[in-house]
Scaffold this motif. Sequence first.
Motif, short mmCIF file in Angstrom:
data_model
loop_
_atom_site.label_atom_id
_atom_site.label_comp_id
_atom_site.label_asym_id
_atom_site.label_seq_id
_atom_site.Cartn_x
_atom_site.Cartn_y
_atom_site.Cartn_z
N SER A 68 0.69 -1.08 0.11
CA SER A 68 -0.10 0.05 0.11
C SER A 68 0.84 1.21 -0.08
O SER A 68 2.27 1.07 0.44
CB SER A 68 -0.89 -0.03 1.14
OG SER A 68 -1.66 1.36 1.32
N LEU A 69 0.34 2.31 -0.65
CA LEU A 69 1.26 3.67 -0.55
C LEU A 69 0.54 4.64 0.26
O LEU A 69 0.42 5.68 0.27
CB LEU A 69 1.29 4.17 -2.00
CG LEU A 69 2.06 3.27 -3.13
CD1 LEU A 69 1.93 4.26 -4.14
CD2 LEU A 69 3.46 2.93 -2.31
N ASP A 70 -0.33 3.94 1.51
CA ASP A 70 -0.79 4.99 2.47
C ASP A 70 0.35 5.48 2.98
O ASP A 70 0.75 4.69 3.93
CB ASP A 70 -1.84 4.04 3.36
CG ASP A 70 -2.62 5.05 4.32
OD1 ASP A 70 -2.21 6.19 4.28
OD2 ASP A 70 -3.36 4.62 5.28
N GLY A 201 -2.30 5.65 -4.91
CA GLY A 201 -1.62 6.75 -5.75
C GLY A 201 -1.95 8.03 -4.76
O GLY A 201 -2.64 8.83 -5.35
N PRO A 202 -1.35 8.12 -3.87
CA PRO A 202 -1.69 9.30 -2.92
C PRO A 202 -1.08 10.65 -3.56
O PRO A 202 -0.10 10.69 -4.30
CB PRO A 202 -0.59 9.01 -1.53
CG PRO A 202 0.22 8.23 -1.93
CD PRO A 202 -0.52 7.18 -2.95
N GLN A 212 1.58 4.67 -11.81
CA GLN A 212 0.84 3.50 -11.85
C GLN A 212 1.56 2.44 -10.38
O GLN A 212 2.66 2.58 -10.33
CB GLN A 212 1.16 2.46 -12.80
CG GLN A 212 0.33 0.98 -12.84
CD GLN A 212 0.41 0.38 -14.03
OE1 GLN A 212 1.13 1.16 -15.22
NE2 GLN A 212 -0.02 -0.79 -14.12
N PHE A 213 0.58 1.82 -9.65
CA PHE A 213 1.34 1.30 -8.58
C PHE A 213 0.92 -0.36 -8.88
O PHE A 213 -0.52 -0.73 -8.78
CB PHE A 213 0.65 1.71 -7.18
CG PHE A 213 1.10 0.90 -6.16
CD1 PHE A 213 2.43 0.46 -5.89
CD2 PHE A 213 0.16 0.64 -4.99
CE1 PHE A 213 2.72 -0.42 -4.71
CE2 PHE A 213 0.49 0.05 -3.93
CZ PHE A 213 1.75 -0.54 -3.79
N LEU A 221 6.82 6.18 -11.51
CA LEU A 221 6.72 7.65 -11.16
C LEU A 221 6.90 8.53 -12.22
O LEU A 221 7.73 8.21 -13.09
CB LEU A 221 7.45 7.80 -9.82
CG LEU A 221 7.31 6.98 -8.50
CD1 LEU A 221 8.64 7.10 -7.84
CD2 LEU A 221 6.23 7.21 -7.53
N GLN A 222 6.38 9.45 -12.34
CA GLN A 222 6.43 10.61 -13.19
C GLN A 222 6.79 11.84 -12.71
O GLN A 222 6.23 12.06 -11.45
CB GLN A 222 5.51 10.73 -14.30
CG GLN A 222 4.04 11.18 -13.88
CD GLN A 222 2.77 11.27 -14.93
OE1 GLN A 222 3.11 10.73 -15.87
NE2 GLN A 222 2.11 11.83 -14.59
#
Length: 534
Positions: A68-70, A201-202, A212-213, A221-222
């Motif tokens: 998770s990207l939380d 994607g926070p 995209q994750f 990442l951009q």
Amino acid sequence: MNAWMRRKRGKWMSLFTLLFAVSFALAGCSQSQEGGGTNGLVREQKSEASGEGDRKKVTIMMNFKSGSLDPSNSYTPLRAGVVETLVRLDEKLVIKPWLASKWEAINDHTWAFTIRDGVTFQDGTKLDAGAVKASLERAVSASKPLSAALKLSSMEANGQELKIVTTEPHPALPSELVSPYASIISVEAEKKMGTKVFNDGPVGTGPFQVKQFTPNIAISLQRYEGYWNGKAKVEEIDFKFNEDGNVRALALQSKEADIVYQVPAETVEAIRQDSSLTVDSVPSLRVHYLLYNQQKPLVQDVKIRRAFDLLLDRESVAKDIMLGHAKPANGPFHTSLPFGSEDAIQSLHAMEAKKLLEEAGYQAGADGKLSKNGTPLVLQLLTYKGRPELPLIAQILQSEAAKIGVDMDVKMVENIDTYLRENKDWDLVTYSNVSAPRGDGGFYLNSAFVSGGALNPSNLSSDKVNEVIARLNATSHVTKRVQLTKEAVVAINDEVLQSFVVYPNNIVGRNKRVTDWKPGADDYYIVTNRMDVK
């Protein structure tokens, strides 16, 4: 080096050679593979080298995966340059402004933070005190460790000024805001997107945004073109996860990855033979240690814990396993830190360990095995492969224990933190944590030795240690904090609440095409707007 270690290193190198051969065999026979595998990335780099692509891109491979990207429960968004905190550590571990341009203590309970003007989230909305307040409220609601660390009573936002009131005097509040869990995100964006989508994607304020994750695999990442501190030089980042140290080393050697964290120590010399690659071995703020499950009656006995402490061959771990990329430990904090322990390093003393076990009531039978009231002394020792040296430390301890009649069942665990939270059947674990992540010992002491702390899965507690920590939490005087931290370490070592093994270096492999970047002692700031490629 003893025979056991020579055999073990031989097995590691054989495995490394085999994996290397398999990797290139696969590269030659699977030209249609796309995505996260070696082949797609090798083809992509060949395309860039031939001039077919002109976008600057860096591929980073980490040793721990993320589902998770939380930001309230994961360090990864901060490491990946997606989010930022109000304050940060510089190279000398001094707290510096970041999203907050300045701050001051109004009284014992109240702090005023000025939020930097001209900053926008990655959706273009302005960062102000109201947005920071909403983000911190979300964070403490989602993260019990952060809630305990910040001790928030109330907050008041007015333009770019944020007033924070704590439940008790909290002189260490600014340093606690270094925590990745305190990263600032757009709560309004989360409301629009929904929490599940947002956690993949926070929306933060960092130099890169999530394209995209794929959980536990990679983040694409951009560059965020509106970044407040200067547009990043690199346009794209592939931020990958792989817990196998040999695979990570192979990825660097095959040029699949540009930066690889925690390459195995035994692969360093082979990597350095490639003139296009280098390895940085940097003393870290981390400690490898034995964590005891003091909910188990067996290890509640300090004699038992002291016995296993005496079975640790710290010098061998630093020299034979880490190949010099570590230093034997005498406490939770690296000896180079002002609050590190000055005690001598505990040596291996197997016979003294056996004597302590006998004092605890265990006697050797005809087979040499120790038992008490007819019950053999058998312990479950957990380990995990996110750091390749930890399973070897477990095997060394298992070997030394067997010599004095103690059986250890070594169990490899996939997700160690989840396992420790959900299971209480273990006795010991080879564990690793950053012990001075804020440039101060307070975080680790509160997290690892106070009941309910984020790094205290066995819920251990010591009245003496708690009393020292309480005094530490009540003072902001630097010299006094150093003194109290040392006092706490003495009490921890006296009671053998944990057994500290080595201070490992951060061993980071890098392709020399990456410029204006180097690893630091911290594990926080990896992707930056300054990193570039030739």
